[in-house]
Motif scaffolding. Structure first.
Motif, PDB file in Angstrom:
ATOM      1  N   GLY A   1      34.614 -29.657  -1.374  1.00 10.25           N
ATOM      2  CA  GLY A   1      35.906 -29.021  -1.586  1.00 10.25           C
ATOM      3  C   GLY A   1      36.055 -27.674  -0.929  1.00 10.25           C
ATOM      4  N   HIS A   2      35.192 -27.361   0.040  1.00 12.93           N
ATOM      5  CA  HIS A   2      35.289 -26.088   0.750  1.00 12.93           C
ATOM      6  C   HIS A   2      36.299 -26.231   1.884  1.00 12.93           C
ATOM      7  N   GLU A   3      37.500 -25.727   1.666  1.00 13.99           N
ATOM      8  CA  GLU A   3      38.546 -25.851   2.677  1.00 13.99           C
ATOM      9  C   GLU A   3      38.626 -24.627   3.583  1.00 13.99           C
ATOM     10  N   ASN A   4      38.257 -23.474   3.051  1.00 12.57           N
ATOM     11  CA  ASN A   4      38.325 -22.238   3.829  1.00 12.57           C
ATOM     12  C   ASN A   4      36.907 -21.813   4.212  1.00 12.57           C
ATOM     13  N   VAL A   5      36.411 -22.376   5.314  1.00 14.48           N
ATOM     14  CA  VAL A   5      35.022 -22.178   5.715  1.00 14.48           C
ATOM     15  C   VAL A   5      34.942 -21.414   7.029  1.00 14.48           C
ATOM     16  N   VAL A   6      34.004 -20.470   7.110  1.00 13.90           N
ATOM     17  CA  VAL A   6      33.670 -19.851   8.385  1.00 13.90           C
ATOM     18  C   VAL A   6      32.228 -20.249   8.697  1.00 13.90           C
ATOM     19  N   TRP A   7      32.050 -20.868   9.856  1.00 14.30           N
ATOM     20  CA  TRP A   7      30.743 -21.367  10.258  1.00 14.30           C
ATOM     21  C   TRP A   7      30.035 -20.296  11.085  1.00 14.30           C
ATOM     22  N   LEU A   8      28.837 -19.913  10.660  1.00 14.94           N
ATOM     23  CA  LEU A   8      28.050 -18.915  11.384  1.00 14.94           C
ATOM     24  C   LEU A   8      27.107 -19.653  12.323  1.00 14.94           C
ATOM     25  N   VAL A   9      27.295 -19.436  13.616  1.00 12.04           N
ATOM     26  CA  VAL A   9      26.569 -20.192  14.636  1.00 12.04           C
ATOM     27  C   VAL A   9      25.695 -19.264  15.478  1.00 12.04           C
ATOM     28  N   GLY A  10      24.491 -19.704  15.767  1.00 12.90           N
ATOM     29  CA  GLY A  10      23.523 -18.885  16.496  1.00 12.90           C
ATOM     30  C   GLY A  10      23.623 -18.996  18.000  1.00 12.90           C
ATOM     31  N   ILE A  11      24.608 -18.349  18.576  1.00 12.79           N
ATOM     32  CA  ILE A  11      24.711 -18.219  20.033  1.00 12.79           C
ATOM     33  C   ILE A  11      24.543 -16.744  20.354  1.00 12.79           C
ATOM     34  N   HIS A  12      23.568 -16.414  21.213  1.00 10.88           N
ATOM     35  CA  HIS A  12      23.256 -15.003  21.433  1.00 10.88           C
ATOM     36  C   HIS A  12      24.169 -14.360  22.484  1.00 10.88           C
ATOM     37  N   PHE A  13      24.023 -13.050  22.646  1.00 10.41           N
ATOM     38  CA  PHE A  13      24.926 -12.248  23.475  1.00 10.41           C
ATOM     39  C   PHE A  13      24.948 -12.712  24.933  1.00 10.41           C
ATOM     40  N   GLY A  14      23.826 -13.217  25.413  1.00  7.57           N
ATOM     41  CA  GLY A  14      23.777 -13.681  26.793  1.00  7.57           C
ATOM     42  C   GLY A  14      24.502 -14.993  27.021  1.00  7.57           C
ATOM     43  N   GLU A  15      24.940 -15.634  25.938  1.00  7.83           N
ATOM     44  CA  GLU A  15      25.651 -16.909  26.044  1.00  7.83           C
ATOM     45  C   GLU A  15      27.121 -16.762  25.645  1.00  7.83           C
ATOM     46  N   ARG A  16      27.680 -15.604  25.928  1.00  3.56           N
ATOM     47  CA  ARG A  16      29.048 -15.310  25.478  1.00  3.56           C
ATOM     48  C   ARG A  16      30.073 -16.318  25.999  1.00  3.56           C
ATOM     49  N   LYS A  17      29.902 -16.761  27.229  1.00  2.00           N
ATOM     50  CA  LYS A  17      30.874 -17.705  27.791  1.00  2.00           C
ATOM     51  C   LYS A  17      30.862 -19.021  27.019  1.00  2.00           C
ATOM     52  N   ARG A  18      29.680 -19.421  26.588  1.00  2.00           N
ATOM     53  CA  ARG A  18      29.565 -20.642  25.784  1.00  2.00           C
ATOM     54  C   ARG A  18      30.320 -20.483  24.477  1.00  2.00           C
ATOM     55  N   ALA A  19      30.207 -19.315  23.881  1.00  2.00           N
ATOM     56  CA  ALA A  19      30.908 -19.032  22.629  1.00  2.00           C
ATOM     57  C   ALA A  19      32.415 -19.009  22.841  1.00  2.00           C
TER      58      ALA A  19
END
Length: 249
Positions: free
Chosen positions: A112-130
């Motif tokens: 029942g979690h409708e308001n979710v923020v997903w914390l994802v491990g993409i580092h600073f050197g992969e900014r374009k991917r993010a």
């Protein structure tokens, strides 16, 4: 009227980046509401060992335990049942979508979690991917980028946290593996290599696969390792013991 609580969920992949993200959250006193690990069923043994190690570390820090979710019987069984290869072998991202993202979203919906923020491990050197991800979704956050942590920062944070640096998180039969990694797998863990080649052989022999040559897309894992073994036979002295006078003390 009170605003609905935003539920923070760490998507833990079991590798360097997501591990460093948990260390950073602990340093800042910002525990997430949940931590999820989407198990493809084909992770490396070292990743499963790291998962258990992180469970103990999180418990010692008062953080939520890691909850494992899975899509069906897993990617390996799915490929074998359908006589095919992982989507990445054909240039598609269906592996991650189906076996990583989908089971996590389903878990959140079921609770029942409708308001979710997903914390994802993409580092600073992969900014374009993010940035590509943010162009498609607005429910994702990248703490490592906010902290300006690159790969070296992530490794250092893990070591400072007293945690062994984990291996790269990926299925042992991942089509994205480099040739040297495939050869190393065949030497370090021949049983896993055999399972990967069994999948490859079944897919190719079924006649359903016509656009790729194997798990390597333009090359097969079986042929690669067979060729490597043939090359070694040309050099009979490669296994000779090293003379201890040659050791650089």
């Amino acid at each position: 009227m009170s605003m609905e609580h935003t539920c923070s969920v760490v998507s833990f992949g079991g590798g360097v980046n997501s591990t460093a993200m948990l260390v950073g959250l602990e340093e800042r006193g910002e525990p997430p509401d949940h931590i999820l690990f989407a198990d493809t069923g084909g992770e490396k043994p070292e990743t499963y060992d790291h998962l258990e190690r992180m469970q103990s570390w999180l418990r010692s820090k008062g953080f939520p335990k890691i909850t494992t979710v899975r899509e069906g019987n897993g990617l390996e069984d799915d490929c074998i049942a359908r006589d095919t290869l992982p989507g990445k072998a054909f240039g598609f991202g269906s592996c991650s979508e189906r076996f990583k993202i989908r089971p996590q979203r389903r878990w959140a919906k079921q609770l029942g979690h409708e308001n979710v923020v997903w914390l994802v491990g993409i580092h600073f050197g992969e900014r374009k991917r993010a940035e590509r991800t943010l162009n498609q979704r607005n429910d994702v956050s990248f703490p490592l980028i906010d902290w300006r942590w690159d790969q070296e920062d992530c490794v250092e944070a893990i070591r400072c946290g007293g945690i062994p640096v984990p291996v790269k998180s990926a299925c042992f039969f991942c089509p994205a593996m480099k040739k040297r990694e495939v050869i190393q797998l065949s030497k370090d863990n021949p049983s896993l290599f055999a399972r990967a080649v069994e999948m490859e052989d079944a897919a190719l022999e079924s006649g359903k696969i016509t656009t790729v040559k194997g798990l390597g897309r333009s090359w097969s894992w079986r042929s690669l390792v067979a060729a490597d073994a043939s090359q070694l036979k040309l050099f009979d002295d490669t296994q000779s013991p090293i003379c201890d006078t040659c050791i650089d003390w």
